[in-house]
Design a protein around this motif. Structure first.
Motif, PDB file in Angstrom:
ATOM      1  N   VAL A  29       5.285   2.177 -16.993  1.00 54.33           N
ATOM      2  CA  VAL A  29       6.220   2.716 -18.491  1.00 54.33           C
ATOM      3  C   VAL A  29       4.924   0.949 -19.202  1.00 54.33           C
ATOM      4  O   VAL A  29       4.899  -0.443 -18.139  1.00 54.33           O
ATOM      5  CB  VAL A  29       7.367   1.718 -18.087  1.00 54.33           C
ATOM      6  N   GLU A  30       3.986   1.195 -19.959  1.00 51.78           N
ATOM      7  CA  GLU A  30       3.866  -0.115 -20.821  1.00 51.78           C
ATOM      8  C   GLU A  30       4.408  -0.839 -21.555  1.00 51.78           C
ATOM      9  O   GLU A  30       5.537  -0.065 -21.856  1.00 51.78           O
ATOM     10  CB  GLU A  30       2.798   0.505 -22.161  1.00 51.78           C
ATOM     11  N   HIS A  31       4.570  -2.066 -21.345  1.00 50.26           N
ATOM     12  CA  HIS A  31       5.923  -3.026 -21.803  1.00 50.26           C
ATOM     13  C   HIS A  31       7.264  -3.146 -21.408  1.00 50.26           C
ATOM     14  O   HIS A  31       8.582  -2.691 -22.478  1.00 50.26           O
ATOM     15  CB  HIS A  31       5.581  -3.076 -23.503  1.00 50.26           C
ATOM     16  N   GLY A  32       7.122  -2.409 -20.002  1.00 50.25           N
ATOM     17  CA  GLY A  32       8.715  -1.950 -19.699  1.00 50.25           C
ATOM     18  C   GLY A  32       8.986  -3.821 -19.111  1.00 50.25           C
ATOM     19  O   GLY A  32       8.550  -4.540 -19.168  1.00 50.25           O
ATOM     20  N   VAL A  33      10.185  -3.523 -18.677  1.00 48.89           N
ATOM     21  CA  VAL A  33      10.935  -4.680 -17.567  1.00 48.89           C
ATOM     22  C   VAL A  33      10.799  -4.472 -16.550  1.00 48.89           C
ATOM     23  O   VAL A  33      10.871  -3.331 -15.018  1.00 48.89           O
ATOM     24  CB  VAL A  33      12.416  -4.860 -18.460  1.00 48.89           C
ATOM     25  N   GLY A  34      10.241  -5.284 -15.745  1.00 52.50           N
ATOM     26  CA  GLY A  34       9.866  -5.602 -14.408  1.00 52.50           C
ATOM     27  C   GLY A  34      10.604  -5.496 -13.679  1.00 52.50           C
ATOM     28  O   GLY A  34      10.672  -6.187 -12.657  1.00 52.50           O
ATOM     29  N   VAL A  35      11.034  -3.660 -13.209  1.00 49.36           N
ATOM     30  CA  VAL A  35      11.849  -3.375 -12.386  1.00 49.36           C
ATOM     31  C   VAL A  35      12.127  -2.144 -11.784  1.00 49.36           C
ATOM     32  O   VAL A  35      11.952  -1.397 -12.599  1.00 49.36           O
ATOM     33  CB  VAL A  35      13.315  -4.091 -12.803  1.00 49.36           C
ATOM     34  N   MET A  36      12.049  -2.060 -10.326  1.00 51.46           N
ATOM     35  CA  MET A  36      11.821  -0.561 -10.610  1.00 51.46           C
ATOM     36  C   MET A  36      12.362  -0.535  -8.950  1.00 51.46           C
ATOM     37  O   MET A  36      12.602  -1.186  -7.899  1.00 51.46           O
ATOM     38  CB  MET A  36      10.279   0.491 -10.131  1.00 51.46           C
ATOM     39  N   PHE A  37      13.328   0.668  -8.469  1.00 52.90           N
ATOM     40  CA  PHE A  37      13.943   1.249  -7.228  1.00 52.90           C
ATOM     41  C   PHE A  37      12.581   2.172  -6.499  1.00 52.90           C
ATOM     42  O   PHE A  37      12.215   2.495  -7.094  1.00 52.90           O
ATOM     43  CB  PHE A  37      15.241   1.507  -6.731  1.00 52.90           C
ATOM     44  N   ILE A  38      12.772   2.113  -5.276  1.00 49.72           N
ATOM     45  CA  ILE A  38      12.346   3.147  -4.648  1.00 49.72           C
ATOM     46  C   ILE A  38      13.458   3.290  -3.969  1.00 49.72           C
ATOM     47  O   ILE A  38      14.362   3.210  -3.144  1.00 49.72           O
ATOM     48  CB  ILE A  38      11.460   2.830  -3.113  1.00 49.72           C
ATOM     49  N   ILE A  39      13.770   5.041  -3.682  1.00 50.61           N
ATOM     50  CA  ILE A  39      15.040   5.740  -2.998  1.00 50.61           C
ATOM     51  C   ILE A  39      14.797   6.937  -2.529  1.00 50.61           C
ATOM     52  O   ILE A  39      12.997   7.332  -2.450  1.00 50.61           O
ATOM     53  CB  ILE A  39      15.719   5.742  -4.668  1.00 50.61           C
ATOM     54  N   LYS A  64       0.789  -1.510   0.462  1.00 47.98           N
ATOM     55  CA  LYS A  64      -0.265  -0.152   0.160  1.00 47.98           C
ATOM     56  C   LYS A  64       0.987   0.990  -0.252  1.00 47.98           C
ATOM     57  O   LYS A  64       0.129   2.388  -0.650  1.00 47.98           O
ATOM     58  CB  LYS A  64      -0.588  -0.230   1.387  1.00 47.98           C
ATOM     59  N   GLU A  65       2.547   1.296   0.300  1.00 53.06           N
ATOM     60  CA  GLU A  65       3.167   2.224   1.257  1.00 53.06           C
ATOM     61  C   GLU A  65       3.265   2.310  -0.276  1.00 53.06           C
ATOM     62  O   GLU A  65       3.116   3.366  -0.814  1.00 53.06           O
ATOM     63  CB  GLU A  65       3.887   2.031   2.113  1.00 53.06           C
ATOM     64  N   PHE A  66       3.917   1.179  -1.364  1.00 49.96           N
ATOM     65  CA  PHE A  66       4.185   1.323  -2.587  1.00 49.96           C
ATOM     66  C   PHE A  66       3.313   1.992  -4.015  1.00 49.96           C
ATOM     67  O   PHE A  66       3.627   3.163  -4.584  1.00 49.96           O
ATOM     68  CB  PHE A  66       5.309   0.346  -3.051  1.00 49.96           C
ATOM     69  N   LYS A  67       1.973   1.882  -3.749  1.00 46.22           N
ATOM     70  CA  LYS A  67       0.935   2.177  -4.398  1.00 46.22           C
ATOM     71  C   LYS A  67       0.779   3.452  -3.812  1.00 46.22           C
ATOM     72  O   LYS A  67       0.720   4.482  -5.194  1.00 46.22           O
ATOM     73  CB  LYS A  67      -0.372   1.178  -3.946  1.00 46.22           C
ATOM     74  N   ASP A 112       2.947 -10.212 -11.368  1.00 42.90           N
ATOM     75  CA  ASP A 112       2.527  -9.004 -12.399  1.00 42.90           C
ATOM     76  C   ASP A 112       1.583  -8.152 -12.441  1.00 42.90           C
ATOM     77  O   ASP A 112       1.836  -6.840 -12.506  1.00 42.90           O
ATOM     78  CB  ASP A 112       2.841 -10.510 -13.752  1.00 42.90           C
ATOM     79  N   ALA A 113       0.389  -8.427 -11.828  1.00 46.93           N
ATOM     80  CA  ALA A 113      -0.391  -7.516 -12.108  1.00 46.93           C
ATOM     81  C   ALA A 113      -0.335  -6.867 -10.498  1.00 46.93           C
ATOM     82  O   ALA A 113      -0.564  -5.679 -10.706  1.00 46.93           O
ATOM     83  CB  ALA A 113      -1.893  -9.016 -11.462  1.00 46.93           C
ATOM     84  N   LEU A 114       0.202  -7.217  -9.803  1.00 44.85           N
ATOM     85  CA  LEU A 114       0.162  -5.865  -8.549  1.00 44.85           C
ATOM     86  C   LEU A 114       1.713  -4.861  -8.909  1.00 44.85           C
ATOM     87  O   LEU A 114       1.220  -3.387  -8.384  1.00 44.85           O
ATOM     88  CB  LEU A 114       1.203  -6.909  -7.122  1.00 44.85           C
ATOM     89  N   TYR A 115       2.726  -5.966  -9.562  1.00 43.75           N
ATOM     90  CA  TYR A 115       3.436  -4.567 -10.107  1.00 43.75           C
ATOM     91  C   TYR A 115       3.097  -3.540 -11.130  1.00 43.75           C
ATOM     92  O   TYR A 115       3.444  -2.666 -11.006  1.00 43.75           O
ATOM     93  CB  TYR A 115       4.553  -5.688 -10.718  1.00 43.75           C
ATOM     94  N   LYS A 116       1.817  -4.364 -11.726  1.00 48.31           N
ATOM     95  CA  LYS A 116       1.954  -3.346 -13.202  1.00 48.31           C
ATOM     96  C   LYS A 116       0.818  -2.155 -12.319  1.00 48.31           C
ATOM     97  O   LYS A 116       0.581  -1.365 -12.748  1.00 48.31           O
ATOM     98  CB  LYS A 116       0.878  -4.080 -13.917  1.00 48.31           C
ATOM     99  N   ALA A 117       0.325  -2.319 -11.521  1.00 49.47           N
ATOM    100  CA  ALA A 117      -0.533  -1.155 -10.932  1.00 49.47           C
ATOM    101  C   ALA A 117       0.552  -0.277 -10.209  1.00 49.47           C
ATOM    102  O   ALA A 117       0.446   1.002  -9.263  1.00 49.47           O
ATOM    103  CB  ALA A 117      -1.633  -1.702 -10.146  1.00 49.47           C
ATOM    104  N   LEU A 118       1.557  -0.414 -10.011  1.00 50.79           N
ATOM    105  CA  LEU A 118       2.651   0.214  -9.492  1.00 50.79           C
ATOM    106  C   LEU A 118       3.100   1.156 -11.054  1.00 50.79           C
ATOM    107  O   LEU A 118       3.765   2.430 -10.916  1.00 50.79           O
ATOM    108  CB  LEU A 118       3.729   0.220  -8.643  1.00 50.79           C
ATOM    109  N   SER A 119       3.542   0.558 -11.804  1.00 52.04           N
ATOM    110  CA  SER A 119       4.462   1.313 -13.202  1.00 52.04           C
ATOM    111  C   SER A 119       3.975   1.923 -13.751  1.00 52.04           C
ATOM    112  O   SER A 119       2.678   1.159 -14.123  1.00 52.04           O
ATOM    113  CB  SER A 119       4.931  -0.582 -13.563  1.00 52.04           C
TER     114      SER A 119
END
Length: 265
Positions: free
Chosen positions: A92-102, A13-16, A83-90
């Motif tokens: 980027v369409e058709h992106g590679v599935g990695v992100m940082f929180i900084i 929820k924090e990430f979202k 994937d479904a939870l990741y896509k709700a954060l991203s």
């Protein structure tokens, strides 16, 4: 690596919130870097992030695996999402599935304007802001000062347009621009269509402050009155004006050209 599978997980929820709310990003002093390129650039220039988040389907992707391995080596908390939870954060369409929180970088505010800098007055479009940051970093400019009305520099859209330039710049937001410019130790140049002096006739073989404004309204009259001089970019009369990001790039690299020409003489 921790796996989160529920939308009700407090950390998710924090990430979202960070992914969907500019207000939440500003309040928390944190943001997201979405994609391999931004993650690699952050590692290269600033070090380890707070969190590394990976989509389940990307775990075996070579570039993602390398970012993940480096994150684990740096003892970063790594999170795997379906994937479904990741896509709700991203975003980027058709992106590679990695992100940082900084944590949003907070450089020390300079005591005076004494080095080549960019000052942005009420710039609205995230794409324009990101492009200007990218051009500024490429031209060797280090400081960018944004007015309270300028788009949030650390939003995902601006980050993507900047392509890693953020990590080479000192970015200051919500700056009192009149107070800043009143303390400038170097010339302040603003672009204007109502002047005859072109950037090619101007002495840019020195430290200068570049002043750019709102996409439609331009620089405010108050700030324009504080400019040391105004310059124009010659263009065909049939075109009303250049995009602000294009104008900025032309100005930055005319400054670079003049500086290089002097060094080779």
């Amino acid at each position: 690596m921790k796996s989160i599978t529920s939308r009700d997980n407090p950390l998710y929820k924090e990430f979202k919130q960070l992914a969907t709310s500019s207000q939440a990003r500003r309040k928390a002093g944190r943001t997201l870097l979405d994609g391999v390129h931004l993650c690699e650039a952050y590692f290269q220039h600033l070090g380890a992030p707070e969190y590394c988040i990976v989509a389940e389907s990307s775990l075996n992707h070579a570039e993602v695996a390398a970012v993940l391995a480096q994150s684990e080596q740096q003892r970063t908390q790594c999170i795997c999402l379906p994937d479904a939870l990741y896509k709700a954060l991203s975003q980027v369409e058709h992106g590679v599935g990695v992100m940082f929180i900084i944590a949003t970088p907070t450089p020390e505010f300079p005591s005076a304007l004494a080095a080549s800098s960019v000052v942005l007055d009420n710039l609205q479009d995230p794409g324009n802001l990101g492009s200007i940051l990218r051009s500024a970093a490429a031209a060797g400019i280090q400081n960018v000062f944004c007015s309270p009305g300028t788009a949030f520099a650390w939003s995902p859209k601006v980050m993507r347009a900047g392509m890693g330039a953020h990590f080479l710049l000192n970015i200051f937001e919500n700056v009192d621009l009149p107070a800043l410019l009143s303390n400038a130790k170097i010339p302040v140049l603003a672009t204007s269509s109502h002047t005859r002096q072109t950037i090619y006739q101007s002495n840019l073989n020195q430290e200068v402050v570049w002043l750019f404004g709102h996409e439609g309204q331009g620089v405010s009259p108050e700030l324009m009155s504080m400019a040391t001089s105004t310059v124009t970019i010659p263009q065909q009369a049939a075109i009303e004006s250049l995009n602000v990001a294009a104008s900025a790039a032309i100005c930055f690299f005319e400054q670079v050209r003049q500086q290089l020409a002097t060094k080779t003489q």
